[in-house]
Design a protein around this motif. Sequence first.
Motif, PDB file in Angstrom:
ATOM      1  N   ALA A   8       4.562  -1.582  -9.783  1.00 10.44           N
ATOM      2  CA  ALA A   8       5.069  -2.456  -8.725  1.00 10.44           C
ATOM      3  C   ALA A   8       5.868  -3.609  -9.301  1.00 10.44           C
ATOM      4  O   ALA A   8       6.957  -3.933  -8.821  1.00 10.44           O
ATOM      5  N   GLU A  56      10.099   0.654  -0.203  1.00 14.59           N
ATOM      6  CA  GLU A  56       9.631  -0.441  -1.048  1.00 14.59           C
ATOM      7  C   GLU A  56      10.522  -1.657  -0.911  1.00 14.59           C
ATOM      8  O   GLU A  56      10.057  -2.794  -0.945  1.00 14.59           O
ATOM      9  N   THR A 355       2.483   0.725  -3.400  1.00 11.74           N
ATOM     10  CA  THR A 355       3.258   0.105  -2.314  1.00 11.74           C
ATOM     11  C   THR A 355       2.588  -1.174  -1.843  1.00 11.74           C
ATOM     12  O   THR A 355       3.240  -2.199  -1.619  1.00 11.74           O
ATOM     13  N   MET A 358       3.017  -3.883  -4.234  1.00 10.05           N
ATOM     14  CA  MET A 358       4.374  -4.381  -4.124  1.00 10.05           C
ATOM     15  C   MET A 358       4.441  -5.494  -3.096  1.00 10.05           C
ATOM     16  O   MET A 358       5.040  -6.545  -3.313  1.00 10.05           O
TER      17      MET A 358
END
Lengths: 496, 329, 154
Positions: A8, A56, A355, A358
Amino acid sequence: MLDSLFTAAAYLGEGANIAYLLLGVAVGILFGSIPGLGGATAIALLLPLTFGMQPEQAIILMGGIMGAVSIGGSVSAILLNTPGTAPNAATCIDGYPLTRQGKAGVAIGAAATASSIGGIISLGILVAMLPVAKSIVLLFGPPAFFMLAVLGLTSLTVASSNLLRGLISACVGLFIGFIGYDDIGGTERYTGGIEFLWDGVSIVPLLIGLFAIAEMMNLYRTGGPITDRATGESVEVVGTPEGIRSVFANPRTLFSGAAIGTTIGMIPGVGGVVASFLSYSFVAQTSRDNQHFGSGDVRGVIAPEAANNAKDGGALIPTLAFGIPGSAEMAIFLGVLILHGIDPGPMLLIEREATILMLVLALLGATIISGLLILIGARYLARIAHIDSMVLIPSVITVSLVGAYSLHNTIGDVFVAVFFGLVGYFMIRADYPRITLIIAFVLSGLMERNFIQSMIMFEGNWLRMFGDVTTLVLFVLTLLALSIPLVRYLRKMRAA
Amino acid sequence: MCSRFLAVRCRHLLVALLVALSACGPPDSGSLDQATITLVIPYHPGGGFDRAARAFAPFLASELGPDANVLPENVPGAGGRRGATKVFKARPDGTTLGVFNLPGFVLPEILGEKVDYDLRNMSWIGQLESQPYALLVPGTSELRSIADIRQLEQITFLSTGYGASVLAATQIAAESFRLADEDPIFLSGYAGTADYLVGLIRGDGHVGIAPVSTAAPYIDSGDLRPLAVSGAISTLEGVPTFAELGYPELADLGVRRSIAGPPGIDSQLLGQLRDAFMRAATNPEFQAMAANMRLELSPLDGDEAAAAVAASFTFYEAFRTNLRNPNAL
Amino acid sequence: MFTLFRSRYADLVIAVLLFIIAGVATWTAYSYSRASGLFPIFTGWLFLALTGLEIAVQVRKPGHSGADIESGSTRRGMLVELGGPIWLGFLLLVVYIAGFLVAIPLFLFLFLYLAAERTVIRSAVFAILATVLIYGVFAGLLEYRLFAGVLFDT
């Protein structure tokens, strides 16, 4: 988890993606600072923009917005007594008096620093709590929500300087909250047949009226710039560093604000307003030497600002655990996820760890970057308080009404804002606290809905509510909150 | 010299004005291929409804014509009625359409409330989605069948508030299962679907009904277990339909999303809209996007959509006595 | 009413007003279904009790309230007290009738010229610039459609 974290971070570090983060931060600060707009609006508006992006990237953009919004809102709260977003309303209480004393820089410095650190702390708590996220959400059923609302209302009302008037304001706030269609009883209440009121009064125009407009009308009456003491360049320059230092000088305030913010954020449907006001009230009640709260105590800025950023970390817990959005921004954020083929729900954490991390990193980055930006700009922002009020007043009122309209594209919201602007002005002049009105309004729906649901669940036997551990704990906290002023009063009596 | 310069300027201005005016004029009554159509979404932005409509809009536009535009507009308020009324009262020239939720917009009339629109007379363009409902119990529940539910001494159903499709569906199911004698508790008033599904997991109640796509993540994770599904064919593996379990009257439960315009749209325009709708709805690119967004595409043409609306009214009328507010006290 | 804030009985009158509002709200609550009326009735009685208490407190000692008793001449004081609400009402009226695009520059110009006593040029320039800025952000950047007023709205 560590693997995903590096993935990430690496992704975030790529050129274009940092740009998305910065764009999100810029938009977040701007939207946050203008009353009537806000994080949810910003995300909803940029939603179409994300169609062509990688999921993303969309998440990074959204994270940027969410992390920056409340810092943007704190600026208007401090300088103009106008909360940019609803949770910033608590910052007005001590932030604006600081501006009036020429210490806008201090307040802004404290707010930005507290926001950033509060956000960081909550994200840390979030990551630590993820394994038990589901259990936390499952702790709160209708009886617990009801008791939580009672706790919120009691602890805040008890903090007002005039208890009787605080309670009266709270009653008014509760009734305003009753306006609209009640979907348990199936009745339209207090709408007078006006269709616009079927959905009830929205909090944003209410806040715009009670704080921004009322304050501007009061300023019209008193005249002069907001900062009434003649202050030179030097005060502003030292203001910001002093503000930053004050945060580190009051670690207890900072941590309690962040803790309360994260905790309240975890509970879906309660929201940032309760988080910031509750943390303010907690600090105001439990600090030593607390006579200056309400007239410019910097701790009154640190606590709510730490809380309203911390709530974002907390709000991710029900969002990630069950797909229940913990806040309005989260609700739209979930929509963004779905749009990009990511399914919110219990499996999200398991299937899409990178994700999620992130998003966490984007929030972290946004919190820090927006804090820095505001700190750098603090000196210039503080100048706003020196503008002649006769120029400021019509500008703020105009932007407030436009903001109120923009919320739902309805002229009704403008009428609401104006009406409560007059009510708020009346309350300022007659010395009735507006804070308890707001809190009661926010909590009225939560309180009523969950009380009635509890009654239905337990077939009228409300004593069974206390069979739930969480409810019992909250009840005890409520009693404690009620006892604090009593204890203080007794201590004062004894000292005399 | 000056006047000649001005004359040229004036001429340019006049031309520009005329062009602008002609562009603003009403579309030719025969064609929508250059029109700008407003697609009213009667809810706030960000919800499932909103996403479906916004995803569909560009496809509809491209099927109408290269210069056509379909602009989604959110008109929230009064539980969707404000948006519905806006479409109902718009000019029937094909430039205002709306997305409607059935039975959500049917119920207010059935429940005896005053509405300013008449769904049965709208110009139906087509049905986009049809979502079946699932009958759900907590993953840890000992209930394995409808028969088990009927054995419970006190049964509690969870749902959203009065006026919502889910509560109506729950009441109809309870009637169908012949639970009236057991005096079931309808714990309504949850703020949204996710809220009462989590309430179910928590144990606030025994049973809930929800659209399959919303419940799917919870079913996948094991937090909830489906006992039955509405519809003609089961969309969940291993789960029987209501019809298969002996409750055929519940097969029609579910949520549909359809597009309509105000009553009285010219038949030629209507035909144009309906054709464009079907082409857009069956466009493989749109279908792929829809699958990603978990939309339950089930396109029906305008006539079938209108028939579905009429059938909805008939269905819910039949159960009218069961749909009173269980919590008005 | 402006004189009210300077009268010793200001707080009492306000308390009575609130008492009446509480009464109306409670009475209305009885007309709702039981579930819908439960909380409003409970809150209503609480409201009545609290405002009754406030009335009692004010009757016993009608001292000066938190409302300050600064005053200039009566007429000036009156104008200043009500000035804000009057300007606000004017803005709302123009917004409702003619929409934001007309109301914003008109209000800003008149306020700066009349209340802030700026020159005509300065008032006009500020009004126009501010309107451009607001429209630029809201209508341009954010693509909102701002209210056009009942006069112009089709």
